[in-house]
Write a protein that holds these residues in place. Structure first.
Motif, PDB file in Angstrom:
ATOM      1  N   ALA A  49       0.836  -1.211   0.000  1.00  9.35           N
ATOM      2  CA  ALA A  49       0.000   0.000   0.000  1.00  9.35           C
ATOM      3  C   ALA A  49       0.868   1.256   0.000  1.00  9.35           C
ATOM      4  CB  ALA A  49      -0.933  -0.005   1.214  1.00  9.35           C
ATOM      5  N   GLU A  50       1.918   1.262   0.829  1.00 10.65           N
ATOM      6  CA  GLU A  50       2.806   2.432   0.907  1.00 10.65           C
ATOM      7  C   GLU A  50       3.585   2.628  -0.391  1.00 10.65           C
ATOM      8  OE1 GLU A  50       3.422   4.617   3.565  1.00 10.65           O
ATOM      9  OE2 GLU A  50       1.781   3.751   4.720  1.00 10.65           O
ATOM     10  N   TYR A  51       4.060   1.501  -0.968  1.00  8.08           N
ATOM     11  CA  TYR A  51       4.799   1.577  -2.229  1.00  8.08           C
ATOM     12  C   TYR A  51       3.916   2.134  -3.345  1.00  8.08           C
ATOM     13  CZ  TYR A  51       6.835  -0.158  -6.608  1.00  8.08           C
ATOM     14  OH  TYR A  51       7.316  -0.266  -7.886  1.00  8.08           O
ATOM     15  N   ARG A  52       2.673   1.636  -3.426  1.00 12.77           N
ATOM     16  CA  ARG A  52       1.771   2.114  -4.486  1.00 12.77           C
ATOM     17  C   ARG A  52       1.438   3.597  -4.302  1.00 12.77           C
ATOM     18  NH1 ARG A  52       0.254  -1.841  -7.825  1.00 12.77           N
ATOM     19  NH2 ARG A  52       0.218  -4.011  -7.118  1.00 12.77           N
ATOM     20  N   ALA A  53       1.246   4.020  -3.054  1.00 13.51           N
ATOM     21  CA  ALA A  53       0.972   5.441  -2.785  1.00 13.51           C
ATOM     22  C   ALA A  53       2.193   6.298  -3.134  1.00 13.51           C
ATOM     23  CB  ALA A  53       0.583   5.634  -1.320  1.00 13.51           C
ATOM     24  N   TRP A  54       3.371   5.788  -2.793  1.00 13.72           N
ATOM     25  CA  TRP A  54       4.633   6.476  -3.090  1.00 13.72           C
ATOM     26  C   TRP A  54       4.777   6.676  -4.592  1.00 13.72           C
ATOM     27  CZ3 TRP A  54       9.960   3.642  -2.589  1.00 13.72           C
ATOM     28  CH2 TRP A  54      11.017   4.571  -2.515  1.00 13.72           C
ATOM     29  N   HIS A  55       4.483   5.627  -5.363  1.00 16.67           N
ATOM     30  CA  HIS A  55       4.556   5.719  -6.820  1.00 16.67           C
ATOM     31  C   HIS A  55       3.492   6.676  -7.362  1.00 16.67           C
ATOM     32  CE1 HIS A  55       3.474   4.391 -10.958  1.00 16.67           C
ATOM     33  NE2 HIS A  55       4.771   4.509 -11.100  1.00 16.67           N
ATOM     34  N   ARG A  56       2.282   6.580  -6.824  1.00 14.55           N
ATOM     35  CA  ARG A  56       1.177   7.430  -7.294  1.00 14.55           C
ATOM     36  C   ARG A  56       1.511   8.910  -7.083  1.00 14.55           C
ATOM     37  NH1 ARG A  56      -2.566   5.141  -4.349  1.00 14.55           N
ATOM     38  NH2 ARG A  56      -2.441   6.683  -2.692  1.00 14.55           N
ATOM     39  N   ASP A  57       2.161   9.217  -5.967  1.00 13.10           N
ATOM     40  CA  ASP A  57       2.486  10.612  -5.635  1.00 13.10           C
ATOM     41  C   ASP A  57       3.916  10.978  -6.036  1.00 13.10           C
ATOM     42  OD1 ASP A  57      -0.036  10.677  -4.472  1.00 13.10           O
ATOM     43  OD2 ASP A  57       0.736  10.132  -2.496  1.00 13.10           O
ATOM     44  N   ARG A  58       4.492  10.257  -7.008  1.00 11.88           N
ATOM     45  CA  ARG A  58       5.917  10.411  -7.329  1.00 11.88           C
ATOM     46  C   ARG A  58       6.290  11.815  -7.791  1.00 11.88           C
ATOM     47  NH1 ARG A  58       3.262   7.487 -10.879  1.00 11.88           N
ATOM     48  NH2 ARG A  58       3.398   7.871 -13.104  1.00 11.88           N
ATOM     49  N   ALA A  59       5.322  12.567  -8.327  1.00 12.38           N
ATOM     50  CA  ALA A  59       5.645  13.913  -8.796  1.00 12.38           C
ATOM     51  C   ALA A  59       6.085  14.812  -7.639  1.00 12.38           C
ATOM     52  CB  ALA A  59       4.441  14.522  -9.518  1.00 12.38           C
ATOM     53  N   VAL A  60       5.605  14.513  -6.427  1.00  3.29           N
ATOM     54  CA  VAL A  60       5.940  15.375  -5.285  1.00  3.29           C
ATOM     55  C   VAL A  60       6.928  14.708  -4.334  1.00  3.29           C
ATOM     56  CG1 VAL A  60       3.779  16.656  -5.327  1.00  3.29           C
ATOM     57  CG2 VAL A  60       3.915  14.542  -4.015  1.00  3.29           C
ATOM     58  N   GLY A  61       7.275  13.451  -4.592  1.00  6.65           N
ATOM     59  CA  GLY A  61       8.146  12.735  -3.658  1.00  6.65           C
ATOM     60  C   GLY A  61       9.503  12.433  -4.256  1.00  6.65           C
ATOM     61  N   ASP A  62      10.189  11.487  -3.603  1.00  4.50           N
ATOM     62  CA  ASP A  62      11.538  11.117  -4.038  1.00  4.50           C
ATOM     63  C   ASP A  62      11.545   9.768  -4.729  1.00  4.50           C
ATOM     64  OD1 ASP A  62      10.957   9.461  -1.937  1.00  4.50           O
ATOM     65  OD2 ASP A  62      12.818   9.818  -0.848  1.00  4.50           O
ATOM     66  N   PHE A  63      10.372   9.322  -5.221  1.00  7.69           N
ATOM     67  CA  PHE A  63      10.270   8.015  -5.866  1.00  7.69           C
ATOM     68  C   PHE A  63      11.155   7.986  -7.109  1.00  7.69           C
ATOM     69  CE2 PHE A  63       8.581   4.817  -8.681  1.00  7.69           C
ATOM     70  CZ  PHE A  63       8.157   3.792  -7.845  1.00  7.69           C
ATOM     71  N   GLY A  64      12.020   6.983  -7.208  1.00  6.92           N
ATOM     72  CA  GLY A  64      12.881   6.836  -8.378  1.00  6.92           C
ATOM     73  C   GLY A  64      14.033   5.919  -8.045  1.00  6.92           C
ATOM     74  N   LEU A  65      14.826   5.592  -9.047  1.00  5.43           N
ATOM     75  CA  LEU A  65      15.949   4.681  -8.843  1.00  5.43           C
ATOM     76  C   LEU A  65      16.842   5.159  -7.699  1.00  5.43           C
ATOM     77  CD1 LEU A  65      16.848   3.884 -12.547  1.00  5.43           C
ATOM     78  CD2 LEU A  65      15.987   2.266 -10.845  1.00  5.43           C
ATOM     79  N   GLY A  66      17.163   4.244  -6.794  1.00  7.49           N
ATOM     80  CA  GLY A  66      18.030   4.564  -5.660  1.00  7.49           C
ATOM     81  C   GLY A  66      17.299   5.026  -4.421  1.00  7.49           C
ATOM     82  N   ALA A  67      15.994   5.266  -4.531  1.00  8.19           N
ATOM     83  CA  ALA A  67      15.227   5.743  -3.377  1.00  8.19           C
ATOM     84  C   ALA A  67      14.868   4.579  -2.448  1.00  8.19           C
ATOM     85  CB  ALA A  67      13.962   6.455  -3.846  1.00  8.19           C
ATOM     86  N   VAL A  68      14.640   4.917  -1.180  1.00  6.95           N
ATOM     87  CA  VAL A  68      14.281   3.923  -0.166  1.00  6.95           C
ATOM     88  C   VAL A  68      13.069   4.420   0.602  1.00  6.95           C
ATOM     89  CG1 VAL A  68      15.032   2.706   1.922  1.00  6.95           C
ATOM     90  CG2 VAL A  68      16.688   3.221   0.138  1.00  6.95           C
ATOM     91  N   GLN A  69      12.132   3.523   0.860  1.00  4.20           N
ATOM     92  CA  GLN A  69      10.958   3.825   1.667  1.00  4.20           C
ATOM     93  C   GLN A  69      10.901   2.797   2.796  1.00  4.20           C
ATOM     94  OE1 GLN A  69       7.116   2.498   0.134  1.00  4.20           O
ATOM     95  NE2 GLN A  69       6.266   4.519   0.551  1.00  4.20           N
ATOM     96  N   LEU A  70      10.935   3.279   4.038  1.00  2.00           N
ATOM     97  CA  LEU A  70      10.836   2.370   5.184  1.00  2.00           C
ATOM     98  C   LEU A  70       9.400   2.331   5.673  1.00  2.00           C
ATOM     99  CD1 LEU A  70      13.925   2.882   7.519  1.00  2.00           C
ATOM    100  CD2 LEU A  70      13.255   0.829   6.306  1.00  2.00           C
ATOM    101  N   VAL A  71       8.873   1.122   5.832  1.00  4.94           N
ATOM    102  CA  VAL A  71       7.491   0.929   6.249  1.00  4.94           C
ATOM    103  C   VAL A  71       7.497   0.051   7.502  1.00  4.94           C
ATOM    104  CG1 VAL A  71       5.224   0.050   5.567  1.00  4.94           C
ATOM    105  CG2 VAL A  71       6.760   1.021   3.830  1.00  4.94           C
ATOM    106  N   GLN A  72       6.931   0.571   8.584  1.00  7.53           N
ATOM    107  CA  GLN A  72       6.875  -0.230   9.808  1.00  7.53           C
ATOM    108  C   GLN A  72       5.695  -1.188   9.729  1.00  7.53           C
ATOM    109  OE1 GLN A  72       6.933   2.019  13.473  1.00  7.53           O
ATOM    110  NE2 GLN A  72       7.550   0.218  14.644  1.00  7.53           N
ATOM    111  N   VAL A  73       5.961  -2.494   9.956  1.00  2.70           N
ATOM    112  CA  VAL A  73       4.907  -3.499   9.849  1.00  2.70           C
ATOM    113  C   VAL A  73       4.599  -4.172  11.190  1.00  2.70           C
ATOM    114  CG1 VAL A  73       5.226  -3.949   7.383  1.00  2.70           C
ATOM    115  CG2 VAL A  73       6.583  -5.247   9.058  1.00  2.70           C
TER     116      VAL A  73
END
Length: 162
Positions: A49-73
């Motif tokens: 869910a977080e990855y898909r949201a990150w991709h969806r909002d990529r214009a305003v975020g840091d989504f792209g090659l080399g980026a990291v997203q930490l998700v607490q599970v």
């Protein structure tokens, strides 16, 4: 100087005590549906869910090659979505894995992991569907994580990593 620990098992069930970060490689297309991510999604809905949201909002975020997203599970478990694949298919530009992006992502991950006081657990990242060679990825893990004192466990599983 420690080295990478190799174990048989499931990286979504990390061994040991303390804070754990499960690291894996994602593509830069927003696609989540094959390989190791399926095992992650069977255990927890948040990383997808977080990855898909990150991709969806990529214009305003840091989504792209080399980026990291930490998700607490869980209280002591995090999942690191690392963008280390260009697309999902092998084509004229070769396999999807991008070693430089994985290297960048591991460098970013190491800072976060040190802050959390965590150990890193992973399948053989970039070597499943991404088509990478472990002989190229293992030295990146050693340089970016192990040499900074981070404990790394790599899981070999029947169905292969992502």
């Amino acid at each position: 100087m420690s080295e990478i620990a190799y174990v048989r098992g499931d990286a979504t069930v990390p061994l040991g005590k303390g804070v754990k970060v499960i690291a894996h490689v994602c593509n830069d297309l927003g696609g989540w549906g094959r390989g190791f991510v399926l095992a992650l999604s069977r255990r927890w809905p948040q990383p997808e869910a977080e990855y898909r949201a990150w991709h969806r909002d990529r214009a305003v975020g840091d989504f792209g090659l080399g980026a990291v997203q930490l998700v607490q599970v869980e209280r002591y478990v995090w999942v690191a979505n690392m963008i280390g694949q260009r697309g999902i298919r092998t084509g004229s530009k070769g396999v999807p894995v991008r070693y430089d992006a994985i290297d960048t992502a591991l460098g970013r991950l190491s800072d976060e992991v040190i802050e959390l006081g965590a150990a890193v657990h992973m399948p053989r990242i970039g070597c499943g569907l991404a088509g990478g060679k472990w002989s190229r990825i293992e030295p990146l893990i050693t340089e970016r994580l192990v040499q900074r004192g981070i404990a790394v466990t790599v899981y070999d599983h029947g169905e292969g990593g992502g």
